[in-house]
Design an enzyme around this catalytic site. Structure first.
Site, mmCIF file in Angstrom:
data_model
loop_
_atom_site.group_PDB
_atom_site.id
_atom_site.type_symbol
_atom_site.label_atom_id
_atom_site.label_comp_id
_atom_site.label_asym_id
_atom_site.label_seq_id
_atom_site.Cartn_x
_atom_site.Cartn_y
_atom_site.Cartn_z
ATOM 1 N N THR A 188 0.460 1.583 1.692
ATOM 2 C CA THR A 188 -0.039 0.371 2.334
ATOM 3 C C THR A 188 -1.255 0.668 3.200
ATOM 4 O O THR A 188 -1.206 1.503 4.110
ATOM 5 C CB THR A 188 1.064 -0.271 3.192
ATOM 6 O OG1 THR A 188 2.219 -0.474 2.376
ATOM 7 C CG2 THR A 188 0.591 -1.597 3.763
ATOM 8 N N ASP B 274 -0.621 7.574 1.502
ATOM 9 C CA ASP B 274 0.190 6.469 1.990
ATOM 10 C C ASP B 274 -0.180 5.251 1.152
ATOM 11 O O ASP B 274 -1.337 5.089 0.760
ATOM 12 C CB ASP B 274 -0.101 6.211 3.465
ATOM 13 C CG ASP B 274 0.607 4.971 3.969
ATOM 14 O OD1 ASP B 274 1.833 4.918 3.873
ATOM 15 O OD2 ASP B 274 -0.094 4.056 4.443
ATOM 16 N N THR C 280 5.721 5.801 0.820
ATOM 17 C CA THR C 280 5.754 4.457 1.378
ATOM 18 C C THR C 280 7.144 4.139 1.903
ATOM 19 O O THR C 280 8.143 4.740 1.473
ATOM 20 C CB THR C 280 5.354 3.408 0.311
ATOM 21 O OG1 THR C 280 5.412 2.109 0.876
ATOM 22 C CG2 THR C 280 6.292 3.471 -0.891
ATOM 23 N N GLY C 281 7.206 3.212 2.822
ATOM 24 C CA GLY C 281 8.481 2.716 3.308
ATOM 25 C C GLY C 281 8.989 1.560 2.478
ATOM 26 O O GLY C 281 10.101 1.069 2.698
ATOM 27 N N LYS D 116 8.562 11.260 6.996
ATOM 28 C CA LYS D 116 7.379 11.500 6.170
ATOM 29 C C LYS D 116 6.913 12.953 6.252
ATOM 30 O O LYS D 116 6.462 13.534 5.267
ATOM 31 C CB LYS D 116 6.252 10.550 6.567
ATOM 32 C CG LYS D 116 6.484 9.122 6.104
ATOM 33 C CD LYS D 116 5.256 8.245 6.287
ATOM 34 C CE LYS D 116 5.479 6.871 5.672
ATOM 35 N NZ LYS D 116 4.282 5.998 5.769
#
Length: 675
Positions: A357, A355, A502-503, A530
């Site tokens: 962040t 991931d 990531t978004g 995800k």
């Protein structure tokens, strides 16, 4: 199983069991001396003479009976439990061996059997050796479980609580409650989880994260029970006490991991069951063969030796001890194994999905580029912006102030601070009006174009304006952790495919990926999607590990072959993971791979030795080489059996040489015990 051996399979209170077996061993050793010395067969072997009648002849039978009933009790009780559970194993084998020796010896003493079957001295040695082996096992397991005790010992005995009137009183930890205010003196341990409300200090968190470098904690930062303030005092508002603290959670995770069952343990248990039937069949075949040869004494001797040598004691120790030591070493290195199967699977991982962040990045903005306008310097731009932003609570403002502090720039005084939503902030610094903001601030000053443009891709750009002139620009972005590149480079060196999810927008994700050399990027991914990305990697033939810290990472962590949760993350993420990284250093992933590889190697070595040793030794004990004059005395069989246990225990102890501190594995210096 009786209380003295109830922990053999589950390894409950190992320290208590070790103490019991230790006491029993020494008592039986004292009793064994007269049993052996007063035994006629032993006297004949050594070459001294004993009277053929009188009280001396009853020393061995009477004390031998005491040893059988008292010293053999853990094995006899364990055998009964195995029969009731329909799971024959090592306890039943040991019980058979000592019972056959006991019955044969009484038969010889009473004249019902041949004099050569007087095995009292072998019975005594067998019980002593078996107790010694179990004592060694329990001591080793007790050492392996010492992580739990050492974690508990991290907490201070008392805390210094602040009253509403400013007074202080020293109270036991049990008296603390949530929302209490405590003071932690320099060099003192934090008594409970909490938030810093006053002061700043470098905190040693190595006992939790495994990282030896101290971490700066200031107002608003979270501190964890058991960590140490090194240079200054802190006032901490208690948020969690007792079993709700992170330290208590770590203890639970370690305890659960040490009692969970792995695939290798299932294999070892199954092998122990197979070995029982193998040993029983070999014993029956041995007895029948020697009886057919007309040698009943040899039949009894060889049968007893087979039962002794076939005890799967080392096999039962092979896996539990390795995993116990592995989880203990991991806990000391800031890696918490919550599922043994995850530890086993990590060595096979060939793709790691990070991931972005909070995992590869810090999850907070930082100044990544400073571009001064002609006639200005970078320090001048940062200092001016920081002077304005010191009164701002905005994350971008705090990042600018942090950049000025890192550069060691003096804090200039500012006045008349004003903030305009969506535009920026303004203050008077050194008699001049300084503004910091984006395009809206430029428009407010009538500046038509962005005169200074940083090159950082995907960053937020703030212009610094003095009067009506732009003196420079700052680029702020989610800062990449300095450890991330080292972790990814080390994974690439192992041939691991590295991906990031990531978004964030594609441009932001691509910038981070390009900076770190990531192989594959999934950007703009919704939390519920995800898990599907993990599935796609798995369908492509990868064994996938996912590293994340947020609620939106939980589906991916659960779908992965191995889920690794950053310990600073949420409880939801941690609950979905098989491994928890107590710190936030992505290099810890390398430590888990290293630990998994070394642990698996030790498991295979121990299983091979324990099972292979029995398969080779049993035929020798049965007397297959007797026609060539080579036989294995029962006492030698007992010694060799205990020796195999010692070999397995010492081999497992080599895992203690592993250094799992974050970054050590990434630098390629972690020791992988292979012998």
């Amino acid at each position: 199983m009786d209380s003295e051996h109830a922990g053999h399979a589950g390894h409950g209170d190992h320290a208590d069991h070790a103490a019991r077996f230790g006491r029993l061993f020494w008592i039986m050793l004292v009793l064994a001396v007269p049993v052996v010395l007063a035994n006629a067969m032993f006297a004949d072997l050594v070459g001294y003479t004993l009277p053929h009648d009188g009280p001396v002849t009853w020393i061995s039978p009477l004390l031998g009976t005491v040893m059988y009933l008292w010293g053999g009790r853990p094995f006899l009780a364990g055998a009964v439990d195995e029969i009731r559970a329909h799971q024959p194993g090592m306890m039943l084998l040991i019980a058979l061996a000592i019972t056959v020796a006991f019955v044969a010896s009484w038969g010889a003493t009473l004249g019902l059997l041949a004099h050569d079957l007087d095995f009292w001295w072998e019975l005594a040695l067998l019980i002593v050796i078996m107790l010694l082996g179990h004592w060694i096992e329990m001591r080793s397991l007790g050492q392996a479980s010492s992580a739990l005790d050492s974690l508990a010992a991290l907490l201070p005995d008392e805390a210094e609580r602040l009253g509403a009137d400013g007074s202080t009183d020293t109270v036991p930890l049990t008296a603390l409650r949530a929302d209490d205010l405590v003071i932690v003196r320099p060099g003192g341990r934090v008594p409970a989880d909490g938030t810093v409300v006053d002061g700043a200090a470098d905190v040693d968190e190595s006992m939790i994260t495994g990282e030896s470098v101290t971490v700066r904690r200031a107002v608003g930062d979270r501190v964890v029970a058991g960590t140490v303030t090194t240079d200054s005092a802190l006032r901490v508002r208690v948020t969690a006490i007792g079993e709700d603290t992170a330290l208590a959670g770590i203890r639970r995770l370690v305890a659960e991991a040490q009692t969970s069952t792995s695939r290798a343990q299932v294999l070892a248990d199954r092998a122990a069951g197979w070995l029982f039937w193998f040993a029983l069949g070999a014993a029956l075949l041995t007895a029948a063969t020697w009886l057919l040869l007309g040698q009943p004494e040899s039949a009894v001797t060889r049968t007893i030796t087979v039962l002794v040598i076939a005890c799967p004691h080392a096999l039962g120790l092979a896996i539990p001890l390795v995993v116990s030591i592995a989880t203990e070493r991991a806990a000391r290195g800031g890696v918490l194994i919550t599922d043994r199967r995850a530890l086993e699977a990590m060595r096979t991982v060939d793709a790691v999905l990070f991931d972005k962040t909070g995992t590869l990045t810090r999850g907070e903005p930082a100044v990544v580029e400073v571009v001064p306008a002609p006639g200005s310097t970078p320090d001048e731009v940062v200092a001016a912006a920081a002077a304005v932003e010191r009164d701002s609570e905005h994350p971008l403002g705090r990042a600018i102030v942090a950049a000025a502090d890192e550069r060691g720039l003096p804090a200039a005084a500012a006045s008349d601070f004003r903030a305009r939503n969506g535009v920026g902030v303004t203050a008077v610094v050194g008699g001049a009006t300084v503004s910091v903001g984006g395009p809206g601030m430029l428009a407010a000053h009538g500046i038509a174009a962005q005169h200074v443009a940083p090159t950082a891709s995907g960053a937020t750009v703030l212009q610094v304006i003095r009067g009506d002139a732009v003196i420079g620009a700052l680029a702020l972005a989610d800062a990449v952790r300095p450890e991330s590149r080292q972790a990814i480079d080390a994974l690439h060196a192992r041939g691991v495919h590295v991906a990031m999810i990531t978004g964030d927008a594609q441009a932001v994700a691509d910038a981070v990926a390009a900076d770190l050399g990531i192989d594959e990027v999934f950007a703009g991914v919704l939390p519920e999607d995800k898990g599907a990305k993990v599935t796609a990697l798995q369908q492509a033939g990868h064994t996938v590990a996912v590293v994340g810290d947020g609620v939106n990472d939980a589906p991916a962590l659960a779908q992965a072959d191995v889920g690794l949760a950053i310990g600073a993350g949420t409880d939801v993420a941690i609950a979905s993971a098989g491994v928890v990284l107590a710190g936030d250093d992505p290099r810890s992933v390398l430590s888990v791979i290293e630990l998994s590889t070394a642990t698996y190697r030790k498991m295979i070595q121990n299983l091979t030795w324990a099972a292979g040793y029995n398969l080779i030794a049993v035929p020798l004990a049965a007397g297959v080489l007797a026609p060539w004059g080579i036989t294995m005395p029962m006492e030698v069989g007992a010694l060799l059996m205990s020796a195999s246990t010692v070999v397995v225990a010492l081999n497992a102890q080599l895992l203690r040489r592993l250094d799992l501190r974050p970054g050590v594995a990434a630098r390629g210096t972690t020791l992988s015990p292979g012998t």
